[in-house]
Design a protein around this motif. Structure first.
Motif, PDB file in Angstrom:
ATOM      1  N   ALA A 125      30.292  33.549  63.172  1.00  0.00           N
ATOM      2  CA  ALA A 125      31.113  33.954  62.025  1.00  0.00           C
ATOM      3  C   ALA A 125      30.486  33.490  60.721  1.00  0.00           C
ATOM      4  N   LEU A 126      29.955  32.278  60.702  1.00  0.00           N
ATOM      5  CA  LEU A 126      29.323  31.767  59.484  1.00  0.00           C
ATOM      6  C   LEU A 126      28.145  32.640  59.069  1.00  0.00           C
ATOM      7  N   ARG A 127      27.316  33.003  60.026  1.00  0.00           N
ATOM      8  CA  ARG A 127      26.177  33.882  59.712  1.00  0.00           C
ATOM      9  C   ARG A 127      26.652  35.223  59.169  1.00  0.00           C
ATOM     10  N   LEU A 128      27.680  35.784  59.783  1.00  0.00           N
ATOM     11  CA  LEU A 128      28.190  37.070  59.320  1.00  0.00           C
ATOM     12  C   LEU A 128      28.759  36.957  57.908  1.00  0.00           C
ATOM     13  N   HIS A 129      29.445  35.876  57.614  1.00  0.00           N
ATOM     14  CA  HIS A 129      30.020  35.707  56.275  1.00  0.00           C
ATOM     15  C   HIS A 129      28.931  35.489  55.217  1.00  0.00           C
ATOM     16  N   VAL A 130      27.877  34.772  55.573  1.00  0.00           N
ATOM     17  CA  VAL A 130      26.762  34.595  54.633  1.00  0.00           C
ATOM     18  C   VAL A 130      26.070  35.939  54.410  1.00  0.00           C
ATOM     19  N   PHE A 153      16.892  45.802  38.920  1.00  0.00           N
ATOM     20  CA  PHE A 153      18.182  45.586  39.574  1.00  0.00           C
ATOM     21  C   PHE A 153      18.237  46.318  40.917  1.00  0.00           C
ATOM     22  N   TRP A 154      17.682  47.517  40.951  1.00  0.00           N
ATOM     23  CA  TRP A 154      17.676  48.291  42.186  1.00  0.00           C
ATOM     24  C   TRP A 154      16.876  47.573  43.268  1.00  0.00           C
ATOM     25  N   TYR A 155      15.700  47.062  42.926  1.00  0.00           N
ATOM     26  CA  TYR A 155      14.880  46.335  43.887  1.00  0.00           C
ATOM     27  C   TYR A 155      15.560  45.028  44.314  1.00  0.00           C
ATOM     28  N   SER A 156      16.240  44.392  43.387  1.00  0.00           N
ATOM     29  CA  SER A 156      16.997  43.181  43.731  1.00  0.00           C
ATOM     30  C   SER A 156      18.110  43.517  44.715  1.00  0.00           C
ATOM     31  N   GLY A 157      18.751  44.658  44.515  1.00  0.00           N
ATOM     32  CA  GLY A 157      19.797  45.103  45.436  1.00  0.00           C
ATOM     33  C   GLY A 157      19.244  45.375  46.820  1.00  0.00           C
ATOM     34  N   ILE A 158      18.105  46.012  46.879  1.00  0.00           N
ATOM     35  CA  ILE A 158      17.471  46.301  48.171  1.00  0.00           C
ATOM     36  C   ILE A 158      17.100  44.991  48.874  1.00  0.00           C
ATOM     37  N   ALA A 159      16.539  44.049  48.114  1.00  0.00           N
ATOM     38  CA  ALA A 159      16.165  42.758  48.702  1.00  0.00           C
ATOM     39  C   ALA A 159      17.391  42.011  49.207  1.00  0.00           C
ATOM     40  N   SER A 160      18.434  41.987  48.403  1.00  0.00           N
ATOM     41  CA  SER A 160      19.659  41.295  48.801  1.00  0.00           C
ATOM     42  C   SER A 160      20.289  41.954  50.030  1.00  0.00           C
ATOM     43  N   ALA A 161      20.289  43.267  50.074  1.00  0.00           N
ATOM     44  CA  ALA A 161      20.837  43.982  51.243  1.00  0.00           C
ATOM     45  C   ALA A 161      20.007  43.686  52.485  1.00  0.00           C
ATOM     46  N   SER A 162      18.703  43.607  52.321  1.00  0.00           N
ATOM     47  CA  SER A 162      17.828  43.307  53.467  1.00  0.00           C
ATOM     48  C   SER A 162      18.092  41.906  53.999  1.00  0.00           C
ATOM     49  N   ILE A 163      18.201  40.949  53.094  1.00  0.00           N
ATOM     50  CA  ILE A 163      18.482  39.569  53.510  1.00  0.00           C
ATOM     51  C   ILE A 163      19.839  39.500  54.220  1.00  0.00           C
ATOM     52  N   GLY A 164      20.843  40.137  53.648  1.00  0.00           N
ATOM     53  CA  GLY A 164      22.168  40.137  54.256  1.00  0.00           C
ATOM     54  C   GLY A 164      22.183  40.784  55.625  1.00  0.00           C
ATOM     55  N   THR A 165      21.438  41.851  55.769  1.00  0.00           N
ATOM     56  CA  THR A 165      21.368  42.547  57.053  1.00  0.00           C
ATOM     57  C   THR A 165      20.687  41.679  58.101  1.00  0.00           C
ATOM     58  N   VAL A 166      19.596  41.032  57.723  1.00  0.00           N
ATOM     59  CA  VAL A 166      18.869  40.177  58.673  1.00  0.00           C
ATOM     60  C   VAL A 166      19.739  38.986  59.085  1.00  0.00           C
ATOM     61  N   ILE A 167      20.366  38.333  58.120  1.00  0.00           N
ATOM     62  CA  ILE A 167      21.219  37.181  58.446  1.00  0.00           C
ATOM     63  C   ILE A 167      22.361  37.614  59.360  1.00  0.00           C
ATOM     64  N   SER A 168      22.982  38.745  59.051  1.00  0.00           N
ATOM     65  CA  SER A 168      24.087  39.239  59.882  1.00  0.00           C
ATOM     66  C   SER A 168      23.608  39.591  61.280  1.00  0.00           C
ATOM     67  N   ALA A 169      22.462  40.226  61.369  1.00  0.00           N
ATOM     68  CA  ALA A 169      21.931  40.634  62.678  1.00  0.00           C
ATOM     69  C   ALA A 169      21.580  39.428  63.548  1.00  0.00           C
ATOM     70  N   THR A 170      21.173  38.333  62.922  1.00  0.00           N
ATOM     71  CA  THR A 170      20.826  37.154  63.721  1.00  0.00           C
ATOM     72  C   THR A 170      22.042  36.517  64.364  1.00  0.00           C
ATOM     73  N   SER A 171      23.231  36.890  63.934  1.00  0.00           N
ATOM     74  CA  SER A 171      24.430  36.332  64.586  1.00  0.00           C
ATOM     75  C   SER A 171      24.502  36.783  66.047  1.00  0.00           C
ATOM     76  N   PHE A 172      23.885  37.905  66.366  1.00  0.00           N
ATOM     77  CA  PHE A 172      23.874  38.399  67.738  1.00  0.00           C
ATOM     78  C   PHE A 172      22.872  37.642  68.611  1.00  0.00           C
ATOM     79  N   LEU A 173      21.955  36.905  67.970  1.00  0.00           N
ATOM     80  CA  LEU A 173      20.939  36.166  68.704  1.00  0.00           C
ATOM     81  C   LEU A 173      21.403  34.779  69.116  1.00  0.00           C
ATOM     82  N   ILE A 174      22.519  34.316  68.562  1.00  0.00           N
ATOM     83  CA  ILE A 174      23.034  32.992  68.890  1.00  0.00           C
ATOM     84  C   ILE A 174      23.704  33.078  70.250  1.00  0.00           C
ATOM     85  N   LEU A 175      23.089  32.433  71.231  1.00  0.00           N
ATOM     86  CA  LEU A 175      23.601  32.525  72.597  1.00  0.00           C
ATOM     87  C   LEU A 175      24.404  31.287  73.014  1.00  0.00           C
TER      88      LEU A 175
END
Length: 176
Positions: A125-130, A153-175
């Motif tokens: 949950a913490l990873r998903l919220h971050v 700003f557009w590139y910053s948005g893309i970077a922020s979305a990428s970071i958020g997606t990666v952090i959220s996706a790693t929540s599935f890797l926590i076993l």
């Protein structure tokens, strides 16, 4: 400049290629944010539910421990009492002691398992919220890009979305 000319100019800006791309990207980010937010809330609920179940099991464990202790006291009193009936009753409490110890250990194991499950859900949950925070920032950057027409700003948005997606996706890797 007349009002009509100004409106036309704004309409043209709203339909330019950059605004369309930024708007489409923002819509995709918003959809991803919705999925991450809902999954984060569900995972938090799972954490709290497992935590409550573990708490219930620990209360049950304490009740069994109290019964075991009462059986010990009763057995000890009956052993100190002379007579065959007292000794037979004492044997009954010996059986209760073994039963309560066995049941207590099973309950303890289940409580510990539920505690681990709660901790795991909490880390997910913490990873998903971050990740959700970064996706929200991406929407803000995308909005600023459309308003200011600045690619930074557009590139910053893309970077922020990428970071958020990666952090959220790693929540599935926590076993565990």
């Amino acid at each position: 400049m007349s009002v009509n000319e100004e409106l036309r100019e704004h309409a043209e800006h709203a339909h330019d290629d950059f605004s369309r791309k930024a708007g489409a990207g923002m819509a995709i980010i918003a959809a991803l944010l919705a999925v991450v937010a809902v999954y984060g809330h569900l995972t938090t609920t799972e954490e709290l539910l497992a935590q409550q179940k573990a708490s219930d099991q620990w209360a049950f464990f304490q009740a069994k421990s109290l019964r075991r202790y009462q059986s010990e006291v009763a057995r000890d009193i009956l052993k100190a009492t002379p007579g065959e009936r007292a000794q037979a009753a004492s044997a009954k409490y010996d059986l209760n002691l073994a039963k309560y110890e066995r049941e207590g250990e099973e309950i303890k194991e289940k409580a510990e398992e539920l505690g681990k499950e709660s901790d795991l859900s909490g880390r997910r949950a913490l990873r998903l919220h971050v990740g959700e925070i970064f996706l929200e920032m991406a929407i803000v950057f995308s909005s600023l890009a459309i308003l200011t027409r600045k690619h930074l700003f557009w590139y910053s948005g893309i970077a922020s979305a990428s970071i958020g997606t990666v952090i959220s996706a790693t929540s599935f890797l926590i076993l565990h």
